[in-house]
Enzyme design. Structure first.
Site, PDB file in Angstrom:
ATOM      1  N   GLU A 123     -18.892  -4.223  11.241  1.00  0.00           N
ATOM      2  CA  GLU A 123     -19.773  -3.386  12.059  1.00  0.00           C
ATOM      3  C   GLU A 123     -20.771  -4.195  12.872  1.00  0.00           C
ATOM      4  O   GLU A 123     -21.078  -3.849  14.018  1.00  0.00           O
ATOM      5  CB  GLU A 123     -20.518  -2.384  11.159  1.00  0.00           C
ATOM      6  N   ARG A 160     -25.197  -0.914   8.417  1.00  0.00           N
ATOM      7  CA  ARG A 160     -24.787  -2.302   8.240  1.00  0.00           C
ATOM      8  C   ARG A 160     -25.026  -3.129   9.505  1.00  0.00           C
ATOM      9  O   ARG A 160     -24.952  -4.359   9.459  1.00  0.00           O
ATOM     10  CB  ARG A 160     -23.317  -2.364   7.842  1.00  0.00           C
ATOM     11  N   LYS A 195       0.842  -1.190   0.000  1.00  0.00           N
ATOM     12  CA  LYS A 195       0.000   0.000   0.000  1.00  0.00           C
ATOM     13  C   LYS A 195       0.883   1.248   0.000  1.00  0.00           C
ATOM     14  O   LYS A 195       1.812   1.363   0.791  1.00  0.00           O
ATOM     15  CB  LYS A 195      -0.919   0.000   1.220  1.00  0.00           C
TER      16      LYS A 195
END
Length: 745
Positions: A492, A520, A408
């Site tokens: 979540e 969610r 990344k």
């Protein structure tokens, strides 16, 4: 083209001198002996060195490609040159062969004519382009820098849109957009009427799904595979790119299990960069997470080196379709053996499983019926393409995971050096130095300070987040109370029910999450927390209109949904001081059940002590003459006050209330509003079923003839744009509120 014909491009390969045995130059520029003051001894700030892909240099330090990024980028743009490549034995006063520029890539087919050196050169130019675009417009940076080679390989092996290439999450799709003809759109990245920061079906047929919420793509892929096999969808291959933490979400595992059971032909590319927003919370990642593991990578033991070699060899074998066909014939032969066939088959399978477990721990996938190969170097184009082509053949027997390791933030030093998030996202910044360190601001900073204060006073207070400790302001809490901080990954649902369990055990959990993501965990909020009347505090950041991230990130449903949950108290601060008070009050309010506090992105107003309410009470901001009353929620209290000031200039004296507590509404405020000739409500949540509608019902229960005008977000998806401009277009700015009052009277 003779390279001496390019003016003002004398760039010395000083960073690699003499580490690289070969001459390293940017194509189309001049590389000479180090100029005085520019060599390794006197390499100053801003010296002219062209950034390079690491494979252009044998110097393990990578210095040759980490220095002078900005100047190199400017040279590339001014003269349409290339990033540096290795050219052994070439006289720098000779000529070089020009290659295709990024501007010449208009569709994926253009990539298939390029050689590997040209592709690596193009990858460098794409990284420059992405950094510049994000520097000018803000956006997701680190994740896109990490998938450059992977994206090029995908579009060379597969034929989009005939083959479906799906991204999870969609913020990794910048490079995909670049190579599918949308380079010019990056001038208005994430702006109104501009290029979306996520895949967009309106933009291109290459964007099949618009997923900006993680862990969904495998379910999409499963459905598309069924449609293809039923003959209703023409796509040949379904390729699901899962990464940047998306495999930490439970929905991904549900779909993975179902895919393995169904045997559907889906190619899953696991982009493993060891992170989501922050470091990935999962044992599936191949990234090292401990000092010991990192030490082993830097200085592997002899057994480790042998095992690694065997693992890569096994991966190559298992990617070979010839091996697969012979394996199937062997299995058929063993099964056909009289008497001992079943036992022999089990023995072979047990041996194969033992080898996989030893050399390839992620055989977890195969236990679900999904073939696994890897890991593959995500920055090695040849290895990537070979793995993907073999995966196409192997997918005939069912779903397959190609495990790809990427870095990344690759190629841009400020991103590589950002230990927290590798510049996952960035504001507008100077690309020469990178963005400033990410720190909480506005309401997020207020929350960060307030929760530490509460935790210092009450040892029961714990903090939970779903892969976003930085954006929600919990990094200072984590540093101060590491044993009371819990990052559960992109999960979540698990975060909310985990908080319920903590509350049952006597703790006071605070769940910090974006407003849009609480959707969610709706089932968990209602039945795992509220129905048990548990002392859980939900702190919902980025509530209301959030701006450039578009429809999927606006937090406009929280009030309408949460206000309907029995026993839920919903608070909305209008200032920094209000948020502090609300969090403090929530610690005692939760004795009777859960509390949600929702606050917007951006600057928090600062007010005096007497301008702060308490508990579940509304606050009278401005007293009028009984003609007009405005009930304003959260951020819109400021807009209502300014509207009242403008109306006062024309003789219209308005009462303004700060609602503060959206559920339950303060009965004193409702009673006082019912005494006015006209009532106006304004909120930055969905209008239908929102707080204004509830207030109107309660006012009409007292006095049915009072006209109540409800302002809020309409029932449609609001596209990206500037927050203030979006609110103005919806009539939720001071001018819009004032205009509504004038029309009502």
């Amino acid at each position: 083209m003779n390279i001496t014909s390019v003016p003002n491009c004398i760039i010395a390969a000083t960073a690699c001198w003499p580490a690289c045995p070969s001459t390293v130059v940017p194509i189309g520029t001049v590389s000479q002996t180090p100029v005085a003051g520019e060599g390794p001894e006197g390499f100053g700030q801003g010296a002219g060195w062209a950034a390079s892909d690491p494979r252009a240099c044998s110097n393990d330090s990578g210095g040759c490609w980490r220095l002078g990024w900005l100047l190199a980028t400017r040279v590339v743009r001014r003269h349409r040159t290339r990033r540096c490549v290795t050219m052994p034995g070439i006289d720098t006063r000779g000529s070089v062969v020009s290659t295709m520029a990024l501007s010449d890539i208009r569709e994926p087919a253009d990539l298939r004519t390029l050689s590997y050196p040209e592709l690596y050169d193009l990858a460098g130019e794409i990284r420059d382009f992405v950094v510049q675009a994000v520097a000018e417009n803000a956006g997701h940076l680190g994740s896109n820098l990490g998938v450059v080679e992977l994206t090029l390989a995908l579009h060379r092996v597969f034929e989009s849109p005939t083959d479906a290439i799906l991204w999870d999450t969609g913020h990794q799709a910048y490079v995909h957009k670049i190579v599918t003809g949308r380079q010019s759109g990056f001038e208005r990245l994430r702006q109104a009427n501009g290029l979306s920061g996520y895949p967009s079906r309106e933009e291109s047929p290459h964007d099949l799904i618009e997923n900006s919420h993680a862990s969904t793509v495998l379910s999409y892929a499963y459905g598309l595979a069924i449609a293809r096999d039923a003959g209703t969808d023409p796509r040949r291959h379904i390729v699901a790119v899962v990464g940047d933490g998306s495999m930490t979400g439970g929905m991904a595992y549900e779909a993975l299990n179902n895919l393995g059971h169904s045997g559907r032909r889906v190619i899953i590319v696991l982009n493993d960069n060891g992170r989501s927003y922050a470091a990935t919370i999962s044992n599936l990642t191949a990234a090292a997470t401990t000092p010991i593991e990192r030490s082993m990578i830097d200085h592997p033991s002899l057994p480790s080196r042998i095992t690694d070699k065997l693992s890569h060899t096994l991966t190559n074998i298992r990617l070979n379709p010839v091996y697969v066909r012979r394996q199937r014939r062997l299995e058929q032969f063993v099964q056909s053996l009289p008497y001992v066939g079943p036992q022999a088959e089990k023995g072979v399978e047990a041996f194969k499983a033992a080898v996989r477990e030893f050399l390839q721990p992620p055989s977890f996938f195969e236990a679900l019926g999904v073939r696994y190969v890897g890991p593959v170097d995500g920055h090695d184009l040849e290895a990537l393409e070979a793995s993907l082509r073999n995966a196409v053949e192997l997918s005939a027997e069912g779903p397959i995971v190609v495990h790809v390791l990427t870095q990344k933030g690759r190629g841009y030093p400020p991103a590589e050096d950002d230990d927290e998030k590798h510049l996952h996202d960035a504001p507008v910044f100077d690309p020469a130095i990178g963005p400033p360190p990410a720190v909480p601001t506005g309401y997020t900073q207020v929350f960060a300070d307030a929760i530490i204060k509460e935790a210092e006073a009450d040892p029961r207070v714990v903090a939970i987040t779903a892969a976003m400790p930085g954006p929600t302001g919990l990094l200072p809490f984590q540093a101060r109370f590491p044993d009371r901080f819990f990052d559960v990954g992109i999960a979540e649902q698990h975060a909310v029910t985990g908080a319920a369990g903590m509350a049952m055990g006597g703790l006071r959990p605070v769940v910090a999450i974006y407003s849009t993501f609480i959707n969610r965990a709706w089932d968990q909020v209602v039945y795992d927390v509220a129905m048990h009347r548990l002392p859980v505090v939900l702190c919902l950041d980025r509530a209301g209109i959030t701006g450039p991230d578009g429809a999927s990130h606006h937090g406009v449903y929280d009030m309408a949904l949460l206000s309907k949950v029995p026993g839920m108290r919903v608070l909305a601060p209008s200032s920094a001081q209000e948020l502090q008070v609300m969090l403090h009050d929530a610690m005692s309010l939760t004795d009777d059940g859960p509390v949600a506090i929702r606050y917007p992105r951006g600057t928090a107003n600062t007010v005096d002590e007497h301008e702060v309410g308490s508990g579940l009470h509304a606050r009278l901001v401005r007293e009028g003459n009984g003609s007009v009353c405005i009930l304003a929620v959260g951020k819109l209290v400021g807009a209502a006050e300014r509207a009242a000031e403008r109306l006062a200039e024309t003789g219209v004296v308005v009462t303004v209330w700060d609602v503060r507590c959206c559920a339950p509404l303060d009965p004193d405020m409702i009673a006082e509003a019912a005494r006015h000739d006209v009532v106006l409500t304004c909120e930055d949540g969905i209008r239908e079923g929102g707080i204004g509608m509830t207030a109107a019902d309660q006012i009409h229960a007292i006095r049915a003839d009072v006209p109540v005008h409800v302002l809020g977000i309409p029932e449609r998806f609001i596209p990206q744009g500037n927050v203030d401009r979006i609110l103005a277009a919806l009539g939720l700015d001071p001018e819009g509120i004032a205009a509504c009052v004038r029309g009502a009277i």
